[in-house]
Design a protein around this motif. Structure first.
Motif, PDB file in Angstrom:
ATOM      1  N   TYR A  75      -1.786  30.468 -17.302  1.00  0.00           N
ATOM      2  CA  TYR A  75      -0.148  30.300 -17.692  1.00  0.00           C
ATOM      3  C   TYR A  75       0.034  28.831 -17.722  1.00  0.00           C
ATOM      4  O   TYR A  75       1.101  28.378 -18.341  1.00  0.00           O
ATOM      5  N   GLY A  98       5.507  35.170 -19.944  1.00  0.00           N
ATOM      6  CA  GLY A  98       6.105  35.296 -18.617  1.00  0.00           C
ATOM      7  C   GLY A  98       7.538  35.698 -18.728  1.00  0.00           C
ATOM      8  O   GLY A  98       8.292  35.828 -19.864  1.00  0.00           O
ATOM      9  N   THR A 304       4.226  39.388 -15.959  1.00  0.00           N
ATOM     10  CA  THR A 304       3.825  39.430 -17.380  1.00  0.00           C
ATOM     11  C   THR A 304       4.523  40.404 -18.367  1.00  0.00           C
ATOM     12  O   THR A 304       4.595  41.647 -17.690  1.00  0.00           O
TER      13      THR A 304
END
Length: 417
Positions: A75, A98, A304
Protein backbone atom coordinates in the motif's frame (compact mmCIF):
# COMPACT_ATOMS: atom_id res chain seq x y z
CA UNK A 1 8.81 -0.97 -12.64
CA UNK A 2 6.72 -0.38 -15.74
CA UNK A 3 7.74 -3.70 -17.24
CA UNK A 4 6.57 -5.45 -14.10
CA UNK A 5 3.06 -4.16 -14.71
CA UNK A 6 2.64 -6.66 -17.52
CA UNK A 7 2.43 -6.74 -21.31
CA UNK A 8 -1.33 -7.19 -21.14
CA UNK A 9 -1.77 -3.45 -20.65
CA UNK A 10 0.21 -2.39 -23.70
CA UNK A 11 -3.00 -1.33 -25.48
CA UNK A 12 -2.85 2.00 -23.70
CA UNK A 13 0.21 2.86 -25.77
CA UNK A 14 -1.65 2.37 -29.03
CA UNK A 15 -4.58 4.64 -28.22
CA UNK A 16 -7.04 1.79 -28.90
CA UNK A 17 -10.45 1.87 -27.22
CA UNK A 18 -11.16 -0.48 -24.36
CA UNK A 19 -14.43 -1.94 -25.55
CA UNK A 20 -16.24 -0.58 -22.47
CA UNK A 21 -19.39 1.45 -23.07
CA UNK A 22 -20.58 4.39 -21.01
CA UNK A 23 -23.20 2.27 -19.22
CA UNK A 24 -20.54 0.01 -17.72
CA UNK A 25 -21.04 -2.94 -20.04
CA UNK A 26 -18.17 -4.62 -21.86
CA UNK A 27 -18.10 -5.48 -25.53
CA UNK A 28 -20.02 -8.72 -25.04
CA UNK A 29 -17.37 -11.09 -26.40
CA UNK A 30 -15.82 -14.07 -24.61
CA UNK A 31 -13.41 -13.65 -21.72
CA UNK A 32 -10.01 -14.36 -23.20
CA UNK A 33 -6.47 -13.02 -23.51
CA UNK A 34 -3.65 -12.08 -21.15
CA UNK A 35 -4.49 -9.53 -18.48
CA UNK A 36 -2.55 -8.04 -15.59
CA UNK A 37 -3.48 -7.62 -11.93
CA UNK A 38 -1.91 -5.11 -9.54
CA UNK A 39 -2.56 -5.87 -5.89
CA UNK A 40 -1.28 -4.55 -2.54
CA UNK A 41 -2.70 -7.48 -0.55
CA UNK A 42 -1.87 -11.21 -0.45
CA UNK A 43 1.48 -10.51 1.19
CA UNK A 44 4.21 -13.05 1.84
CA UNK A 45 4.62 -16.57 0.56
CA UNK A 46 1.28 -17.66 2.04
CA UNK A 47 -0.52 -14.78 0.37
CA UNK A 48 1.20 -15.43 -2.94
CA UNK A 49 0.18 -19.08 -2.83
CA UNK A 50 -3.38 -18.20 -1.85
CA UNK A 51 -3.76 -15.75 -4.73
CA UNK A 52 -1.88 -17.46 -7.53
CA UNK A 53 -2.74 -21.08 -6.80
CA UNK A 54 -6.08 -21.05 -5.02
CA UNK A 55 -8.00 -17.91 -6.03
CA UNK A 56 -6.59 -17.57 -9.54
CA UNK A 57 -6.59 -21.34 -9.92
CA UNK A 58 -10.36 -21.32 -9.47
CA UNK A 59 -10.58 -18.41 -11.92
CA UNK A 60 -8.62 -20.35 -14.57
CA UNK A 61 -11.03 -23.26 -14.24
CA UNK A 62 -13.92 -20.95 -15.09
CA UNK A 63 -12.04 -18.99 -17.75
CA UNK A 64 -9.41 -21.25 -19.34
CA UNK A 65 -8.77 -18.78 -22.16
CA UNK A 66 -7.62 -16.04 -19.78
CA UNK A 67 -4.13 -15.79 -18.32
CA UNK A 68 -3.37 -13.42 -15.46
CA UNK A 69 -0.02 -11.79 -14.82
CA UNK A 70 0.25 -10.69 -11.18
CA UNK A 71 2.18 -7.70 -9.89
CA UNK A 72 2.30 -7.57 -6.09
CA UNK A 73 3.18 -4.34 -4.31
CA UNK A 74 2.48 -2.70 -0.96
CA UNK A 75 0.00 0.00 0.00
CA UNK A 76 2.92 2.38 0.62
CA UNK A 77 4.02 1.98 -3.01
CA UNK A 78 0.62 1.49 -4.65
CA UNK A 79 -0.28 5.11 -5.44
CA UNK A 80 3.15 5.85 -6.91
CA UNK A 81 3.01 2.68 -8.97
CA UNK A 82 -0.42 3.48 -10.41
CA UNK A 83 0.57 7.09 -11.13
CA UNK A 84 3.73 5.94 -12.91
CA UNK A 85 1.69 3.43 -14.89
CA UNK A 86 -0.75 6.15 -15.97
CA UNK A 87 2.10 8.38 -17.12
CA UNK A 88 3.66 5.52 -19.06
CA UNK A 89 0.38 4.30 -20.58
CA UNK A 90 0.71 0.89 -18.93
CA UNK A 91 -2.23 0.75 -16.52
CA UNK A 92 -2.94 -2.81 -15.30
CA UNK A 93 -6.20 -4.37 -16.49
CA UNK A 94 -7.40 -4.99 -12.93
CA UNK A 95 -6.38 -2.95 -9.89
CA UNK A 96 -6.93 -3.47 -6.19
CA UNK A 97 -7.03 -0.04 -4.54
CA UNK A 98 -7.89 1.57 -1.23
CA UNK A 99 -11.10 3.09 0.07
CA UNK A 100 -11.22 6.73 -1.02
CA UNK A 101 -9.23 6.04 -4.18
CA UNK A 102 -12.15 5.66 -6.61
CA UNK A 103 -12.97 9.40 -7.08
CA UNK A 104 -9.38 10.43 -7.93
CA UNK A 105 -8.86 7.73 -10.54
CA UNK A 106 -12.42 7.66 -11.88
CA UNK A 107 -12.28 11.45 -12.38
CA UNK A 108 -9.13 10.95 -14.47
CA UNK A 109 -10.99 8.29 -16.48
CA UNK A 110 -8.47 5.65 -15.45
CA UNK A 111 -11.23 3.31 -14.26
CA UNK A 112 -14.04 1.72 -16.22
CA UNK A 113 -17.58 1.93 -14.82
CA UNK A 114 -19.09 -1.40 -13.81
CA UNK A 115 -22.68 -2.54 -14.41
CA UNK A 116 -24.95 -1.64 -11.53
CA UNK A 117 -26.06 -5.27 -11.47
CA UNK A 118 -22.66 -6.13 -9.97
CA UNK A 119 -23.68 -4.29 -6.80
CA UNK A 120 -26.51 -6.75 -6.18
CA UNK A 121 -24.82 -9.93 -7.39
CA UNK A 122 -23.91 -10.76 -3.78
CA UNK A 123 -24.86 -9.38 -0.39
CA UNK A 124 -22.43 -6.49 -0.33
CA UNK A 125 -22.96 -4.25 2.66
CA UNK A 126 -24.39 -0.95 1.38
CA UNK A 127 -22.21 1.16 3.71
CA UNK A 128 -19.22 -0.67 2.25
CA UNK A 129 -20.36 -0.11 -1.33
CA UNK A 130 -20.56 3.68 -0.96
CA UNK A 131 -16.81 4.28 -1.52
CA UNK A 132 -17.04 2.19 -4.71
CA UNK A 133 -19.13 4.87 -6.42
CA UNK A 134 -18.26 8.17 -8.04
CA UNK A 135 -20.65 10.68 -9.58
CA UNK A 136 -23.51 8.22 -9.12
CA UNK A 137 -21.83 5.31 -10.92
CA UNK A 138 -20.30 2.06 -9.73
CA UNK A 139 -16.57 1.74 -10.40
CA UNK A 140 -15.40 -0.93 -7.95
CA UNK A 141 -16.47 -3.75 -5.67
CA UNK A 142 -15.39 -4.23 -2.04
CA UNK A 143 -13.28 -7.21 -1.08
CA UNK A 144 -11.94 -6.96 2.49
CA UNK A 145 -12.38 -4.15 5.02
CA UNK A 146 -10.13 -2.74 7.71
CA UNK A 147 -12.03 -1.21 10.63
CA UNK A 148 -10.83 1.14 13.37
CA UNK A 149 -12.21 0.51 16.84
CA UNK A 150 -11.08 0.83 20.45
CA UNK A 151 -9.82 -2.32 22.16
CA UNK A 152 -9.52 -2.35 25.94
CA UNK A 153 -8.23 -4.54 28.75
CA UNK A 154 -11.17 -5.93 30.67
CA UNK A 155 -8.95 -6.67 33.67
CA UNK A 156 -7.80 -3.03 33.85
CA UNK A 157 -11.38 -1.82 33.63
CA UNK A 158 -12.50 -4.19 36.37
CA UNK A 159 -9.66 -3.18 38.70
CA UNK A 160 -10.61 0.49 38.20
CA UNK A 161 -14.31 -0.20 38.77
CA UNK A 162 -15.23 0.85 35.22
CA UNK A 163 -18.35 -1.01 34.13
CA UNK A 164 -19.13 0.41 30.67
CA UNK A 165 -17.37 2.10 27.73
CA UNK A 166 -17.25 5.91 27.54
CA UNK A 167 -20.21 7.67 25.96
CA UNK A 168 -18.29 10.72 24.71
CA UNK A 169 -14.84 12.32 24.46
CA UNK A 170 -15.04 13.84 27.95
CA UNK A 171 -15.73 10.45 29.52
CA UNK A 172 -12.97 8.86 27.42
CA UNK A 173 -10.44 11.43 28.60
CA UNK A 174 -11.48 11.02 32.24
CA UNK A 175 -11.35 7.25 31.92
CA UNK A 176 -7.87 7.41 30.35
CA UNK A 177 -6.63 9.48 33.31
CA UNK A 178 -8.17 7.02 35.76
CA UNK A 179 -6.52 4.04 34.06
CA UNK A 180 -3.05 5.60 33.80
CA UNK A 181 -0.84 4.01 36.41
CA UNK A 182 2.95 3.91 36.61
CA UNK A 183 4.31 3.26 33.13
CA UNK A 184 0.87 2.16 31.89
CA UNK A 185 -0.92 4.60 29.58
CA UNK A 186 -4.65 4.97 29.90
CA UNK A 187 -5.02 5.11 26.12
CA UNK A 188 -2.83 4.60 23.07
CA UNK A 189 -4.45 6.37 20.10
CA UNK A 190 -1.22 6.62 18.13
CA UNK A 191 -0.33 3.05 17.19
CA UNK A 192 -2.36 3.21 14.02
CA UNK A 193 -1.74 5.68 11.20
CA UNK A 194 -2.27 9.21 12.52
CA UNK A 195 -4.38 10.10 9.48
CA UNK A 196 -6.81 7.29 10.18
CA UNK A 197 -6.87 7.96 13.91
CA UNK A 198 -7.69 11.66 13.49
CA UNK A 199 -10.37 10.82 10.90
CA UNK A 200 -12.01 8.39 13.32
CA UNK A 201 -12.18 11.10 16.00
CA UNK A 202 -13.34 13.66 13.41
CA UNK A 203 -16.26 11.47 12.37
CA UNK A 204 -17.10 10.66 16.00
CA UNK A 205 -17.11 14.41 16.74
CA UNK A 206 -19.85 14.72 14.12
CA UNK A 207 -17.59 16.18 11.45
CA UNK A 208 -16.81 15.27 7.86
CA UNK A 209 -13.88 15.64 5.49
CA UNK A 210 -15.54 17.16 2.42
CA UNK A 211 -18.88 18.25 1.01
CA UNK A 212 -20.99 15.68 -0.84
CA UNK A 213 -19.61 16.76 -4.22
CA UNK A 214 -16.01 16.64 -2.95
CA UNK A 215 -15.37 20.26 -3.88
CA UNK A 216 -15.41 21.89 -0.46
CA UNK A 217 -13.33 21.23 2.66
CA UNK A 218 -15.52 20.72 5.75
CA UNK A 219 -13.04 19.45 8.38
CA UNK A 220 -11.81 22.97 9.20
CA UNK A 221 -14.75 23.67 11.49
CA UNK A 222 -14.67 23.27 15.26
CA UNK A 223 -15.18 19.52 15.01
CA UNK A 224 -11.95 18.98 13.12
CA UNK A 225 -10.12 21.03 15.74
CA UNK A 226 -11.87 19.16 18.57
CA UNK A 227 -10.72 15.81 17.20
CA UNK A 228 -7.07 16.91 17.11
CA UNK A 229 -7.30 18.72 20.45
CA UNK A 230 -8.27 15.43 22.13
CA UNK A 231 -4.82 14.04 21.29
CA UNK A 232 -3.14 17.10 22.79
CA UNK A 233 -5.30 16.84 25.91
CA UNK A 234 -4.59 13.17 26.69
CA UNK A 235 -0.90 13.76 26.04
CA UNK A 236 -0.93 16.76 28.42
CA UNK A 237 -2.71 14.60 31.02
CA UNK A 238 0.04 11.98 30.78
CA UNK A 239 -2.58 9.45 29.67
CA UNK A 240 -1.00 8.94 26.24
CA UNK A 241 2.50 9.20 24.82
CA UNK A 242 3.19 9.66 21.09
CA UNK A 243 6.78 8.48 21.57
CA UNK A 244 5.58 5.07 22.80
CA UNK A 245 3.44 4.17 19.78
CA UNK A 246 4.01 0.73 18.29
CA UNK A 247 2.95 1.66 14.73
CA UNK A 248 5.41 0.25 12.23
CA UNK A 249 6.99 -2.17 14.71
CA UNK A 250 6.31 -5.21 12.54
CA UNK A 251 5.66 -8.26 14.65
CA UNK A 252 6.14 -6.46 17.97
CA UNK A 253 3.40 -6.92 20.57
CA UNK A 254 1.12 -3.90 20.86
CA UNK A 255 0.87 -1.79 24.00
CA UNK A 256 -2.44 -3.35 24.91
CA UNK A 257 -0.97 -6.84 24.65
CA UNK A 258 1.98 -6.00 26.88
CA UNK A 259 -0.24 -4.22 29.39
CA UNK A 260 1.43 -0.86 28.69
CA UNK A 261 -1.92 0.62 27.67
CA UNK A 262 -5.46 -0.01 28.94
CA UNK A 263 -7.16 1.21 25.74
CA UNK A 264 -5.89 1.34 22.19
CA UNK A 265 -7.26 2.49 18.85
CA UNK A 266 -6.69 -0.51 16.60
CA UNK A 267 -8.27 -2.79 14.00
CA UNK A 268 -9.62 -6.30 13.55
CA UNK A 269 -6.14 -7.55 12.66
CA UNK A 270 -5.25 -7.31 16.35
CA UNK A 271 -7.10 -10.58 16.96
CA UNK A 272 -4.64 -12.51 14.78
CA UNK A 273 -1.74 -10.94 16.67
CA UNK A 274 -3.33 -11.88 19.98
CA UNK A 275 -3.82 -15.44 18.85
CA UNK A 276 -0.22 -15.79 17.69
CA UNK A 277 1.63 -13.82 20.38
CA UNK A 278 -0.51 -13.61 23.52
CA UNK A 279 -3.20 -16.32 23.31
CA UNK A 280 -3.67 -16.19 27.07
CA UNK A 281 -5.44 -12.85 26.65
CA UNK A 282 -8.03 -14.58 24.48
CA UNK A 283 -8.26 -17.66 26.69
CA UNK A 284 -8.89 -15.49 29.76
CA UNK A 285 -11.28 -13.20 27.84
CA UNK A 286 -9.31 -10.08 28.73
CA UNK A 287 -9.80 -8.09 25.50
CA UNK A 288 -12.97 -6.14 24.78
CA UNK A 289 -13.89 -3.57 22.14
CA UNK A 290 -16.12 -0.55 21.71
CA UNK A 291 -16.93 1.93 18.97
CA UNK A 292 -15.54 5.42 19.53
CA UNK A 293 -18.30 7.86 20.49
CA UNK A 294 -18.42 11.63 20.51
CA UNK A 295 -21.54 13.28 19.15
CA UNK A 296 -22.11 10.03 17.30
CA UNK A 297 -20.55 6.56 17.11
CA UNK A 298 -17.92 6.23 14.38
CA UNK A 299 -15.94 3.26 13.11
CA UNK A 300 -13.56 4.22 10.32
CA UNK A 301 -13.85 1.54 7.65
CA UNK A 302 -11.14 1.29 5.04
CA UNK A 303 -10.11 -1.71 3.02
CA UNK A 304 -9.44 -2.92 -0.49
CA UNK A 305 -11.61 -2.46 -3.58
CA UNK A 306 -11.21 -4.20 -6.92
CA UNK A 307 -11.71 -2.26 -10.14
CA UNK A 308 -11.03 -2.39 -13.87
CA UNK A 309 -8.86 -0.22 -16.07
CA UNK A 310 -10.69 1.83 -18.70
CA UNK A 311 -7.92 0.99 -21.17
CA UNK A 312 -7.90 -2.80 -20.99
CA UNK A 313 -7.46 -4.60 -24.32
CA UNK A 314 -9.48 -7.49 -22.91
CA UNK A 315 -12.36 -5.86 -20.98
CA UNK A 316 -14.44 -9.03 -20.78
CA UNK A 317 -11.56 -10.93 -19.17
CA UNK A 318 -10.78 -8.03 -16.82
CA UNK A 319 -14.41 -7.74 -15.80
CA UNK A 320 -14.62 -11.46 -15.14
CA UNK A 321 -11.60 -11.20 -12.83
CA UNK A 322 -13.14 -8.25 -10.97
CA UNK A 323 -16.26 -10.34 -10.34
CA UNK A 324 -14.19 -13.33 -9.25
CA UNK A 325 -12.07 -11.38 -6.77
CA UNK A 326 -15.21 -9.85 -5.24
CA UNK A 327 -17.10 -13.15 -4.94
CA UNK A 328 -17.71 -14.82 -1.55
CA UNK A 329 -15.06 -17.54 -1.79
CA UNK A 330 -12.33 -15.10 -2.81
CA UNK A 331 -13.30 -12.51 -0.21
CA UNK A 332 -13.43 -15.05 2.62
CA UNK A 333 -10.02 -16.45 1.68
CA UNK A 334 -8.48 -12.96 1.54
CA UNK A 335 -10.08 -11.95 4.84
CA UNK A 336 -8.74 -15.01 6.62
CA UNK A 337 -5.23 -14.44 5.28
CA UNK A 338 -5.18 -10.80 6.43
CA UNK A 339 -7.45 -11.09 9.49
CA UNK A 340 -9.69 -8.43 7.97
CA UNK A 341 -13.45 -7.99 7.64
CA UNK A 342 -15.33 -9.54 4.69
CA UNK A 343 -17.66 -7.07 2.98
CA UNK A 344 -20.51 -9.51 2.38
CA UNK A 345 -23.54 -10.08 4.59
CA UNK A 346 -23.68 -13.75 3.68
CA UNK A 347 -20.27 -14.34 5.29
CA UNK A 348 -21.35 -13.12 8.73
CA UNK A 349 -22.18 -16.64 9.83
CA UNK A 350 -18.92 -18.14 8.54
CA UNK A 351 -16.62 -20.00 10.90
CA UNK A 352 -13.91 -17.42 10.28
CA UNK A 353 -16.06 -14.47 11.34
CA UNK A 354 -17.33 -16.24 14.44
CA UNK A 355 -13.77 -17.19 15.37
CA UNK A 356 -12.43 -13.60 15.24
CA UNK A 357 -14.29 -11.51 17.80
CA UNK A 358 -13.03 -8.20 16.45
CA UNK A 359 -14.15 -9.09 12.92
CA UNK A 360 -17.52 -10.16 14.28
CA UNK A 361 -17.73 -6.96 16.35
CA UNK A 362 -16.95 -4.87 13.26
CA UNK A 363 -19.70 -6.51 11.22
CA UNK A 364 -22.19 -6.01 14.03
CA UNK A 365 -21.40 -2.28 14.07
CA UNK A 366 -21.38 -1.42 10.38
CA UNK A 367 -24.16 1.07 10.99
CA UNK A 368 -21.39 3.23 12.50
CA UNK A 369 -19.06 2.79 9.50
CA UNK A 370 -17.44 5.92 8.04
CA UNK A 371 -15.08 6.08 5.07
CA UNK A 372 -12.24 8.44 4.26
CA UNK A 373 -11.84 10.21 0.93
CA UNK A 374 -14.71 11.73 -1.01
CA UNK A 375 -12.90 14.09 -3.37
CA UNK A 376 -10.98 13.63 -6.64
CA UNK A 377 -8.08 15.44 -4.92
CA UNK A 378 -7.84 12.81 -2.18
CA UNK A 379 -4.58 11.17 -3.30
CA UNK A 380 -2.74 14.46 -2.84
CA UNK A 381 -4.50 15.48 0.35
CA UNK A 382 -4.15 12.15 2.17
CA UNK A 383 -0.34 12.33 2.06
CA UNK A 384 -0.35 15.74 3.78
CA UNK A 385 -2.52 14.85 6.78
CA UNK A 386 0.02 13.13 9.02
CA UNK A 387 2.96 15.56 8.53
CA UNK A 388 0.65 18.56 8.97
CA UNK A 389 -1.09 17.34 12.12
CA UNK A 390 1.90 15.72 13.82
CA UNK A 391 3.48 19.04 14.96
CA UNK A 392 0.34 19.74 16.99
CA UNK A 393 0.99 16.57 19.00
CA UNK A 394 4.77 16.57 19.35
CA UNK A 395 5.41 20.32 19.08
CA UNK A 396 3.92 23.64 20.05
CA UNK A 397 1.54 24.09 17.12
CA UNK A 398 -2.05 24.60 18.23
CA UNK A 399 -4.79 22.28 17.03
CA UNK A 400 -6.57 25.19 15.36
CA UNK A 401 -3.45 26.27 13.45
CA UNK A 402 -2.66 22.73 12.30
CA UNK A 403 -6.20 22.18 11.04
CA UNK A 404 -6.20 25.56 9.30
CA UNK A 405 -2.92 24.70 7.54
CA UNK A 406 -4.26 21.32 6.44
CA UNK A 407 -7.44 22.99 5.23
CA UNK A 408 -5.46 25.46 3.11
CA UNK A 409 -3.46 22.62 1.56
CA UNK A 410 -6.64 20.69 0.81
CA UNK A 411 -8.39 23.70 -0.72
CA UNK A 412 -5.37 24.32 -2.93
CA UNK A 413 -5.40 20.69 -4.13
CA UNK A 414 -9.12 20.85 -4.90
CA UNK A 415 -8.70 24.16 -6.75
CA UNK A 416 -6.27 22.46 -9.14
CA UNK A 417 -8.82 19.84 -10.23
Amino acid sequence: MLAALGAGTAAALTGCGSGNSDDGTAGGGPAQGEISLLTPIFEGSDGKKLLEQDILGAFREKHPDVSVKVDCTTYKQLNEKITTAIAGGLVPDVLMIGVGWVPPFAAKKVLAPLPESFATAHGYEERVLEPSRYDGRLYALPTVMATRLVAYRKDHFAAAGIKKPPANFAELRAMAKQLTKGDRMGIDPYSIDLRQCWETFLFAAGGSLFSADGRKVTFTDQRGVEALQFFKDVSADGSADYARKTEGDAGAPTNIQSGKASMMVTGSGLWKQLREQTPELIEKDLIGAFVLRGRRPAMLTGGTLVTQSARSRHPEAARALVQHLAAPDSILAAAEQRATVPGLRELRSSEYVKGNRLVDFSLQNLDSACAEGGTPAWMEIREKIKPTLEPAIVGGVSAADAIAELGALAESAIARL
